[in-house]
Design an enzyme around this catalytic site. Sequence first.
Site, PDB file in Angstrom:
ATOM      1  N   GLU A  35       0.879  -1.162   0.000  1.00 51.56           N
ATOM      2  CA  GLU A  35       0.000   0.000   0.000  1.00 51.56           C
ATOM      3  C   GLU A  35       0.918   1.214   0.000  1.00 51.56           C
ATOM      4  OE1 GLU A  35      -2.808   0.195   3.259  1.00 51.56           O
ATOM      5  OE2 GLU A  35      -3.538   2.129   2.532  1.00 51.56           O
TER       6      GLU A  35
ATOM      7  N   ARG B 198       5.284 -13.092   9.584  1.00 48.61           N
ATOM      8  CA  ARG B 198       5.936 -11.818   9.295  1.00 48.61           C
ATOM      9  C   ARG B 198       7.326 -11.804   9.935  1.00 48.61           C
ATOM     10  NH1 ARG B 198       3.888  -6.972  10.328  1.00 48.61           N
ATOM     11  NH2 ARG B 198       5.661  -6.173  11.483  1.00 48.61           N
TER      12      ARG B 198
ATOM     13  N   LYS C 279       4.974   0.592  10.115  1.00 46.31           N
ATOM     14  CA  LYS C 279       5.036   1.851   9.357  1.00 46.31           C
ATOM     15  C   LYS C 279       4.657   3.035  10.237  1.00 46.31           C
ATOM     16  CE  LYS C 279       3.575   0.152   4.824  1.00 46.31           C
ATOM     17  NZ  LYS C 279       2.379   0.045   3.984  1.00 46.31           N
TER      18      LYS C 279
HETATM   19  P1  ATP Z   1      -0.127  -1.513   6.747  1.00 52.26           P
HETATM   20  O1  ATP Z   1      -0.390  -1.549   8.190  1.00 52.26           O
HETATM   21  O2  ATP Z   1      -0.006  -0.149   6.196  1.00 52.26           O
HETATM   22  O3  ATP Z   1      -0.976  -2.435   5.917  1.00 52.26           O
HETATM   23  P2  ATP Z   1       1.988  -3.324   6.041  1.00 52.26           P
HETATM   24  O4  ATP Z   1       3.319  -3.406   6.698  1.00 52.26           O
HETATM   25  O5  ATP Z   1       1.094  -4.497   6.032  1.00 52.26           O
HETATM   26  O6  ATP Z   1       1.338  -2.064   6.680  1.00 52.26           O
HETATM   27  P3  ATP Z   1       1.706  -3.289   3.168  1.00 52.26           P
HETATM   28  O7  ATP Z   1       2.108  -2.228   2.228  1.00 52.26           O
HETATM   29  O8  ATP Z   1       0.281  -3.660   3.228  1.00 52.26           O
HETATM   30  O9  ATP Z   1       2.224  -2.828   4.581  1.00 52.26           O
HETATM   31  O10 ATP Z   1       2.604  -4.572   2.940  1.00 52.26           O
HETATM   32  C1  ATP Z   1       2.893  -5.110   1.682  1.00 52.26           C
HETATM   33  C2  ATP Z   1       3.208  -6.572   1.824  1.00 52.26           C
HETATM   34  O11 ATP Z   1       4.320  -6.767   2.681  1.00 52.26           O
HETATM   35  C3  ATP Z   1       2.043  -7.329   2.420  1.00 52.26           C
HETATM   36  O12 ATP Z   1       1.848  -8.509   1.648  1.00 52.26           O
HETATM   37  C4  ATP Z   1       2.487  -7.636   3.813  1.00 52.26           C
HETATM   38  O13 ATP Z   1       1.922  -8.829   4.275  1.00 52.26           O
HETATM   39  C5  ATP Z   1       4.010  -7.724   3.667  1.00 52.26           C
HETATM   40  N1  ATP Z   1       4.664  -7.385   4.929  1.00 52.26           N
HETATM   41  C6  ATP Z   1       4.498  -6.284   5.673  1.00 52.26           C
HETATM   42  N2  ATP Z   1       5.224  -6.329   6.805  1.00 52.26           N
HETATM   43  C7  ATP Z   1       5.893  -7.508   6.783  1.00 52.26           C
HETATM   44  C8  ATP Z   1       6.821  -8.156   7.676  1.00 52.26           C
HETATM   45  N3  ATP Z   1       7.200  -7.602   8.821  1.00 52.26           N
HETATM   46  N4  ATP Z   1       7.297  -9.372   7.298  1.00 52.26           N
HETATM   47  C9  ATP Z   1       6.929  -9.927   6.151  1.00 52.26           C
HETATM   48  N5  ATP Z   1       6.073  -9.388   5.273  1.00 52.26           N
HETATM   49  C10 ATP Z   1       5.542  -8.189   5.579  1.00 52.26           C
END
Ligand code: ATP
Length: 583
Positions: free
Chosen positions: A52, A287, A297
């Site tokens: 996002e 994660r 974030k």
């Molecule tokens: P938000 O709370 O804004 O959704 P987010 O960290 O999930 O934050 P996204 O941009 O939705 O951010 O994440 C993009 C992709 O990265 C998603 O598929 C998410 O599952 C993955 N992702 C985010 N954080 C992690 C992490 N700590 N480890 C592994 N994958 C992650």
Amino acid sequence: MSNEPKSTTAAAAPSNFLRAIIENDNAAGHYAGRTDVRGQPLPAVVTRFPPEPNGYLHIGHAKSICLNFGLARDYAGRCHLRFDDTNPAKEEQEYVDTIIDSVRWLGFDWKQNDGEHLYYASDYFPMLYRMAEYLITAGHAYVDSQSAAEMAANRGSFSEPGKDSPFRNRPAEESLDLFRRMKAGEFKDGEHILRAKIDMASPNMNMRDPAIYRIRYAHHHRTGDAWCIYPMYDYAHPISDALENITHSLCTLEFQDHRPFYDWVLERLAEGGFLQRPLPHQYEFARLNLTYAITSKRKLLQLVEEKIVDGWDDPRMPTIVGIRRRGYTPEAVQLFCERIGVAKADSWIDMSILEGALRDDLDPKAPRATAVLNPLRLVIDNFPESETVECSAPVHPHDPSRGVRTFPISRELWIEADDFMETPSKGFFRLYPGNKVRLRYGYVVECTGCDKDAEGNVIAVHCNYYPDSKSGTEGSANYKVKGNIHWVSVGHALQAEVRLYDRLFSEPQPDAGGRDFKQALNPQAKSVISAYLEPGLAGALPEQRFQFERHGYFVADRVDSQPGKPVFNRITTLKDSWGGKGA
Ligand code: ATP
Ligand code: MG
């Protein structure tokens, strides 16, 4: 015959559960023989990385990027970069640009022989809207006109079922009319909402008639003011996957409870003839939680906004732009992601594993150099004044083909202050009065004493050298000394700013249990010094990395280095000093 060759056809066992799933699907031909809307053949493995654009990517995202792009590469598939830009309030073009840069920097590409696979969920808005109209017509969705408070109250809880909305059974035509008027801008934010009609008593809260579309008068960074209704993530995401012919939709564990709705949306739309089977399938993985760092974030934004760090690309930040500026290589990040693998249960990965991957990547690559970080003057009293002698050292000790570097030695040198002790402690083999050491790549010297200021601080050390002891000459073999110290010539050294970085937090789980992570900041995470470097480093190019012998790995800062005037960042020390595992 006893040593018959072993069968080479037995495939190695898949190294993680996602590979096992893909290999099973491939063996069963589950996604074989598909074509896209233009009749072009589709690979049997299509993954996507769906950020996002509401912030900068961090090391957790790198895990997801390496996983998605890595699987596509290893199974001759493709991986899409898709911006999940369905929530206009928090999204910006600045974030789109940095995400594109970060994924490229990590070494991945969405351009393939069959075209460029960069997508935006917002491009699907018209399609998502048509599908929503279909769901209403087919009796799978309705416009709810309860207030937000009523909806929350009727949602129930984990232990109690929810209550049907009084609008749940309104005729489809009425819902359709309201939905069109929502789109036309006839209502205010929150006045109506479109919901899937599933089951208000479901034990899975996500199946209690989840919202599909909401009214939101917000400017979107790509579609401008064309829309005042926006699809919910849980509705847009599965459809985006299906429209892009994704096969394995990988996400983090917190989405496990969303999977039934993911499947519900796709099944209803496939029944309606909107989507082709086989449909994509969602799989969840753990994660990345990295010790001594935070990967939220929102919290990273707080560090930037409260100026606790010097911006998103501060070398202490676990953002991709931060670790890049710190001096990490994309290869080190990829190696780290390979080493940690993927699992189905959340765990913490120790920072030392990331640092270890960095050292393993840089050790064979980084040219060596000399740097004196905490200088003390050494005077070689019997060295002729105004004379210089050239010394040479290998660019890389394990790779003679990379040649040598040269630098002069002269009467006055800078050495590390802690390489001298007036009264040596037990086991100290370096400079103290009466002791001999080798000046690395130079001569053997014998310490004769030191000068002190009025407060008793040592301000210079004195020694005599042995002219026949120079490294690389025959005579050098006659000298056996235990200490070997580095130095640079006072008259020739390059004085440069060096930023000594360390971990941003001094505790392994700075935000565990919801506590204030600012209490766990490491005050020693950044210190700026002026150091004396080997003269050749004046030519260091931004992002060029070195091992400063005995100190660690350093990079010429990509932002602040000027031609002939580099600024260095310490990427990491030579050894783990935090007592972590896996360094
Ligand atoms: P938000 O709370 O804004 O959704 P987010 O960290 O999930 O934050 P996204 O941009 O939705 O951010 O994440 C993009 C992709 O990265 C998603 O598929 C998410 O599952 C993955 N992702 C985010 N954080 C992690 C992490 N700590 N480890 C592994 N994958 C992650
Ligand atoms: Mg997310």
